[in-house]
Scaffold this motif. Structure first.
Motif, PDB file in Angstrom:
ATOM      1  N   GLY B 358       0.802  -1.225   0.000  1.00 36.42           N
ATOM      2  CA  GLY B 358       0.000   0.000   0.000  1.00 36.42           C
ATOM      3  C   GLY B 358       0.825   1.260   0.000  1.00 36.42           C
ATOM      4  N   VAL B 359       2.131   1.116  -0.040  1.00 35.58           N
ATOM      5  CA  VAL B 359       3.102   2.219   0.069  1.00 35.58           C
ATOM      6  C   VAL B 359       2.499   3.428   0.795  1.00 35.58           C
ATOM      7  CG1 VAL B 359       4.717   1.431  -1.679  1.00 35.58           C
ATOM      8  CG2 VAL B 359       2.775   2.799  -2.386  1.00 35.58           C
ATOM      9  N   ASN B 445      -0.620  -2.059  -9.812  1.00 33.11           N
ATOM     10  CA  ASN B 445       0.671  -1.894 -10.492  1.00 33.11           C
ATOM     11  C   ASN B 445       0.593  -2.554 -11.870  1.00 33.11           C
ATOM     12  OD1 ASN B 445       3.364  -2.591 -11.400  1.00 33.11           O
ATOM     13  ND2 ASN B 445       4.099  -2.050  -9.369  1.00 33.11           N
ATOM     14  N   SER B 446       1.003  -1.814 -12.910  1.00 31.34           N
ATOM     15  CA  SER B 446       0.854  -2.340 -14.271  1.00 31.34           C
ATOM     16  C   SER B 446       2.192  -2.575 -14.959  1.00 31.34           C
ATOM     17  CB  SER B 446      -0.022  -1.401 -15.090  1.00 31.34           C
ATOM     18  OG  SER B 446       0.529  -0.098 -15.076  1.00 31.34           O
ATOM     19  N   ALA B 447       3.217  -2.906 -14.183  1.00 32.88           N
ATOM     20  CA  ALA B 447       4.484  -3.313 -14.812  1.00 32.88           C
ATOM     21  C   ALA B 447       4.229  -4.559 -15.663  1.00 32.88           C
ATOM     22  CB  ALA B 447       5.534  -3.601 -13.747  1.00 32.88           C
ATOM     23  N   PRO B 448       4.884  -4.661 -16.829  1.00 30.83           N
ATOM     24  CA  PRO B 448       4.557  -5.745 -17.765  1.00 30.83           C
ATOM     25  C   PRO B 448       4.972  -7.138 -17.274  1.00 30.83           C
ATOM     26  CG  PRO B 448       6.334  -4.351 -18.616  1.00 30.83           C
ATOM     27  CD  PRO B 448       5.877  -3.730 -17.336  1.00 30.83           C
ATOM     28  N   GLY B 449       4.503  -8.132 -18.001  1.00 34.31           N
ATOM     29  CA  GLY B 449       4.854  -9.505 -17.649  1.00 34.31           C
ATOM     30  C   GLY B 449       4.549 -10.444 -18.802  1.00 34.31           C
ATOM     31  N   GLY B 450       5.094 -11.653 -18.690  1.00 29.85           N
ATOM     32  CA  GLY B 450       4.874 -12.638 -19.744  1.00 29.85           C
ATOM     33  C   GLY B 450       4.883 -14.050 -19.211  1.00 29.85           C
ATOM     34  N   GLY B 512       2.192  -4.518  -5.679  1.00 32.34           N
ATOM     35  CA  GLY B 512       1.119  -3.655  -6.150  1.00 32.34           C
ATOM     36  C   GLY B 512      -0.089  -4.400  -6.679  1.00 32.34           C
ATOM     37  N   GLY B 513      -0.325  -5.605  -6.187  1.00 34.54           N
ATOM     38  CA  GLY B 513      -1.495  -6.360  -6.623  1.00 34.54           C
ATOM     39  C   GLY B 513      -1.469  -6.746  -8.088  1.00 34.54           C
ATOM     40  N   ARG B 514      -0.246  -6.782  -8.691  1.00 35.06           N
ATOM     41  CA  ARG B 514      -0.196  -6.886 -10.141  1.00 35.06           C
ATOM     42  C   ARG B 514      -0.122  -8.310 -10.684  1.00 35.06           C
ATOM     43  NH1 ARG B 514       4.182  -8.666 -11.942  1.00 35.06           N
ATOM     44  NH2 ARG B 514       3.868  -8.111 -14.128  1.00 35.06           N
ATOM     45  N   THR B 515       0.152  -9.309  -9.846  1.00 32.09           N
ATOM     46  CA  THR B 515       0.474 -10.617 -10.422  1.00 32.09           C
ATOM     47  C   THR B 515      -0.712 -11.189 -11.197  1.00 32.09           C
ATOM     48  OG1 THR B 515       2.134 -11.019  -8.726  1.00 32.09           O
ATOM     49  CG2 THR B 515       1.342 -12.933  -9.934  1.00 32.09           C
TER      50      THR B 515
END
Lengths: 158, 754
Positions: B358-359, B445-450, B512-515
């Motif tokens: 939650g920073v 959080n919307s950092a990319p992934g693959g 950031g809840g992004r996974t």
């Protein structure tokens, strides 16, 4: 003359002779000498409870419990709760079904504390479960599902 | 697609319950050495002498490293941090040297034999001291440090974020009422039960690191940065992780272990003690928030002005990026088009602060929601009525001018109202009982992934991804559920490999809840590719039209003709023999968001992705004699987009709320003159089972347009509104404002008697 008292103790039903100094923490002996890494260490100050094991029917925090105190006694760790190829214990199964495991590093200590509680108090109240958990910290779950799993285990044994 | 929305158990639960799961603390390599770090015992000093010659003579010592072995600095944003102190000590706990020896005792003896000469420097222990005129600069060479990207900064101010939109001066000039408040929040430690730990070896020109991390690719980049090698020369593999909560985002032990391993030519294991965790642990920063709001008598917000001071500690880390989120949350929740905001991130001689679940939103929302209650009180409005009137609605603009879609505040308020009707809750006020509400909007959080998926010859599927399981269930539940749904196989027939940066596609990490949001969406794309190939092969084998086929129970069936089917095992074998092994991959990045460019500086975060909406309600009782706060009831309504696994999300809400309760009521990592007072669980108290109230949970599902199945982040946010809801309830109970957390018995007594 060194103390010749044999350093024997029973771990998960097997009698063992040890060649380590008696002041070594039991958790270090379990993990590093015997490969029983199911017992976790989180703080080495006796406060997080991840290393909880049962010695002669009492829970102890193995990170600050000198192994010498366990000579001649019976030690039970998480590895004793189910046969390696057998089914989970009722408490373990309820942890799985109720979602009581997250990161899981506190889980072995929780299981030992609660297994001991259910042996002493087969039908605990919710407050008794919370009291029993006072020495086991979990940073993930908020404890609620752990408490639910314990009460469900007691209920099934009724 | 039955697997979506089902509360299937974790894939890793059984190993964790039997004690067979291998965590970072359990992982060992043959003939590994024990590493230990010499850490500073004072917060500020010049190093005038560092002599390791005697330590090198200790039997069993195979390597000692100092700043001489690792020149230069590294940093996610500002390149300000040496791996080992380089002539100056800037915080208590800073690594100065490290040793590797055959035994732990030899390593400890070697540390004691290192000779260190220090000249003390004035300690700049607080933000006030750091910002005072003529304050000693913690980084005298700050101007020479590279910053990527370059944000405004000066001296002890590590970065400045500013936002201005509309005409705030006109808003304040036209105001009927101006409400002001100042809010304080403490340091808050992640305190995962497994400490940070890693084992590194150097093999064929590659550093191979097994580490308990949330972000393997970030550790790879950080270690490579310090070691001066290409990221691909570092391979990061993640065993079972015993909790993170943000504390395992940054590279800390890994580059040190790597350096020792190369010098000693043996694997090296480094484990933090609990004290080291507290001293070097990158806790959530202490902060001060000031808010002024201009209002009309009718409760319309005419302008909003705010200022935040965040304590960075001695080095930047990720904090310059985190600070960029500040205006989005502090100037948030409530509709207004005239905003002025400034956040300063301040260097001090204290351990570097860092990301914690939650920073900054935990304290930003505490401030915003305490402030909202103060506004309602000043205007004589009901607190819920003020919120319903002013909370963001569909199409409103957030602080940066981004137009919000899928706004779900109304839904969360309605669900809380169903469970705990406001009029009933507040109707008959009992002495020292109070009710509080807090609302929050939060980012995914919307950092990319693959992800890569192969169909195995036995009809099962294997998923490879750099995404990491830290206990949330995103990898142990959600991703296998997505694969199972898309391929029509059992969740038990989906195997997920452990993260390995040399194998898996890039992933932005468990943060950031992004996974589920990002790696999950990539995984759905990968599964879609495999599904297409399956349909191609099966259509040939069944002599059927692709459009008539469905995937179910590990087979491909012709719809309406139950005996015309082919197993996935056969499909996989035929495909392998004819075209080669069947594989699909999926890559996902979030599309750019639109905002009013030019209104914000010092930030790379210009709007929300996967925004989620939250309302929490707390009912408390305060003991007027002791100041003790008891939570009688706690209600959560959380927008999750789509619940892939409701039980797993409930578990995240339980845990997040209890962390928030600790933050609101007692957790406080105290520093005196830069010296950490709380370095064990004896004085830094974590919440126990006795602190957990009954929690009622309502999941709201307003789908996201980008995330697979409409999913949004779910695990991070439940900690965010807690301090605000509890503080509002305590203020209601005692009839006095409480604007500093934690609300310890002492603080509450002081407020009662103020």
């Amino acid at each position: 003359m060194p103390d010749t008292k044999p350093a024997t103790l029973t771990i998960n039903g097997r009698e063992l002779e040890l060649d380590v100094p008696p002041f070594y923490p039991l958790a270090v002996v379990l993990r590093e000498e015997l490969g029983l890494t199911g017992t976790k260490t989180g703080c080495f100050e006796g406060r997080c409870g991840a290393c909880t094991v049962i010695v002669d029917g009492e829970t102890v925090v193995a990170c600050i419990y000198p192994v010498g105190l366990a000579y001649g006694k019976s030690v039970l760790t998480v590895e004793s709760l189910a046969e390696p190829t057998g089914p989970l214990s009722s408490l373990q199964q309820n942890f799985l079904e109720k979602g009581a495991v997250q990161c899981g590093v506190c889980t072995p200590g929780m299981l030992m504390t609660l297994t001991n509680l259910l042996e002493r108090t087969p039908q605990p109240s919710e407050d008794e479960v919370r009291d029993a958990l006072s020495g086991n910290l979990c940073r993930c779950t908020g404890y609620r599902k752990i408490i639910e799993a314990t009460l469900a285990t007691a209920e099934a044994a009724r | 697609m039955t697997a979506i929305g089902e509360s299937v158990p974790r894939q890793d639960a059984e190993a964790k319950l039997r004690g067979t799961a291998v965590y970072g603390i359990d992982y060992e390599e043959p003939h590994y050495l024990h590493g230990k770090i010499l850490r500073a015992t004072v917060p500020a000093a010049r190093i005038v002498r560092l002599d390791t010659s005697k330590a090198e003579q200790i039997p069993g010592v195979l390597a000692i490293v100092t700043a001489q072995d690792v020149p230069g600095r590294w940093g996610f944003a500002t390149v300000d941090q040496p791996l080992l102190a380089d002539g100056a000590i800037r915080y208590e706990g800073e690594p100065i040297a490290a040793v590797a020896a055959e035994t732990w005792n030899q390593a400890r003896a070697a540390l004691k034999a290192i000779e260190l000469g220090l000249e003390p420097l004035d300690v700049v222990g607080t933000m006030d001291e750091a910002l005072a005129p003529h304050a000693r600069l913690i980084h005298p060479d700050w101007e020479s440090y590279e910053m990527r990207p370059s944000f405004p900064r000066e001296g002890n101010v590590a970065t400045v974020v500013e936002l201005e939109r509309g005409d705030p001066d006109a808003g304040f000039a036209a105001a009927d009422v101006v409400v002001e408040g100042e809010y304080h929040a403490p340091r808050h430690h992640q305190a995962s039960i497994e400490p940070r730990v890693c084992t590194a070896r150097y093999e064929d020109g590659t550093y191979v690191i097994h580490t308990s991390t949330q972000v393997p690719f970030g550790v790879r980049d950080g270690a490579a940065g310090y070691l001066g090698v290409r990221p691909s020369d570092v391979r990061v593999i993640v065993p079972t992780v015993g909790g993170g909560f943000g504390g395992k985002l940054l590279p800390t032990l890994e580059p040190i272990a790597s350096l020792l391993a190369r010098k000693a030519n043996r694997p090296v294991k480094l484990v933090n003690t609990r004290k080291e965790e507290f001293l070097s642990g990158c806790p959530r920063e202490n902060a001060v928030i000031r808010i002024r709001t201009a209002l009309s008598k009718a409760g319309e917000i005419l302008a909003h002005e705010s200022e935040v001071l965040m304590d960075n500690g001695a080095y930047g880390g990720e904090q310059p990026f985190v600070a960029g989120l500040s205006p989005l949350i502090v100037c948030s929740n409530y509709r207004t088009d005239s905003i002025r905001h400034q956040t300063k991130l301040v260097y001090t001689n204290t351990p570097p602060t860092g990301p914690f679940r939650g920073v900054l939103a935990t304290y930003a929302v505490f401030a915003v929601e305490r402030h909202a209650d103060e506004i309602a009180k000043t205007l004589g409005m009901d607190r819920i009525e003020f919120r319903r009137q002013n909370l963001y609605r569909e199409g409103d603009k957030c602080a940066t001018g981004q137009v919000l879609e899928g706004v779900a505040f109304e839904e969360t308020l309605d669900r809380v109202e169903e469970l705990a009707p406001w009029k009933t809750m507040t109707g008959s006020k009992k002495p020292y009982r109070g009710v509080g509400v807090a609302c929050a909007i939060w980012n995914t959080n919307s950092a990319p992934g693959g992800s890569t998926i192969k169909l195995n010859e036995d009809g099962t599927a294997s998923l490879t991804t750099g995404a990491t399981e830290i206990g949330t269930g995103a990898i142990a539940q959600a991703l296998p559920q997505i694969v199972a749904a898309e391929l029509g196989v059992s969740v038990d027939d989906v195997f997920v490999s452990e993260p390995d940066t040399s194998v898996g596609l890039f992933d932005g990490g468990a943060q950031g809840g992004r996974t589920t949001y990002m790696a999950g969406t990539a995984t759905k794309k990968a599964a879609g590719e495999v599904r297409e190939q399956i349909l191609d092969v099966a259509a040939g084998l069944l002599e059927a039209d692709r459009g008539d086929l469905e995937l179910s129970d590990g087979a491909v069936l012709v719809t309406g003709a139950p005996d015309r089917k082919v197993s996935l095992s056969k499909v996989a074998r035929v495909a392998q023999a004819t075209d080669g092994p069947m594989v699909g991959s999926g890559s996902h990045a979030h599309p750019p968001i639109e905002f009013e460019s030019g209104c914000i500086s010092g930030s790379v975060i210009n709007g929300f992705t996967g925004a989620t909406y939250h309302t929490h309600l707390a009912e408390v009782e305060v003991d007027p004699d002791t100041g003790q706060v008891t939570i009688l009831r706690y209600v959560v309504a959380q927008d999750v987009g789509r619940a892939i696994n409701p039980q797993a999300i409930e578990g995240q809400i339980d845990g997040g709320v209890l962390q928030g309760i600790g933050y609101a009521l007692f957790e406080d990592l105290r520093l005196v003159d830069g010296v950490c007072v709380d370095w064990g669980f004896g004085t830094y108290r974590l919440p126990t089972a006795a602190d957990m109230p009954e929690i009622e949970i309502a999941l709201v599902e307003v789908p996201d347009p980008v995330g697979a199945y409409g999913v949004k982040g779910a695990a991070e946010a439940p900690i965010i509104p807690v301090a605000g809801a509890i503080a509002n309830a305590v203020a209601d109970a005692i009839g006095k404002p409480v604007n500093s957390i934690p609300l310890t018995p002492f603080a509450v007594l002081e407020a009662i008697h103020s």
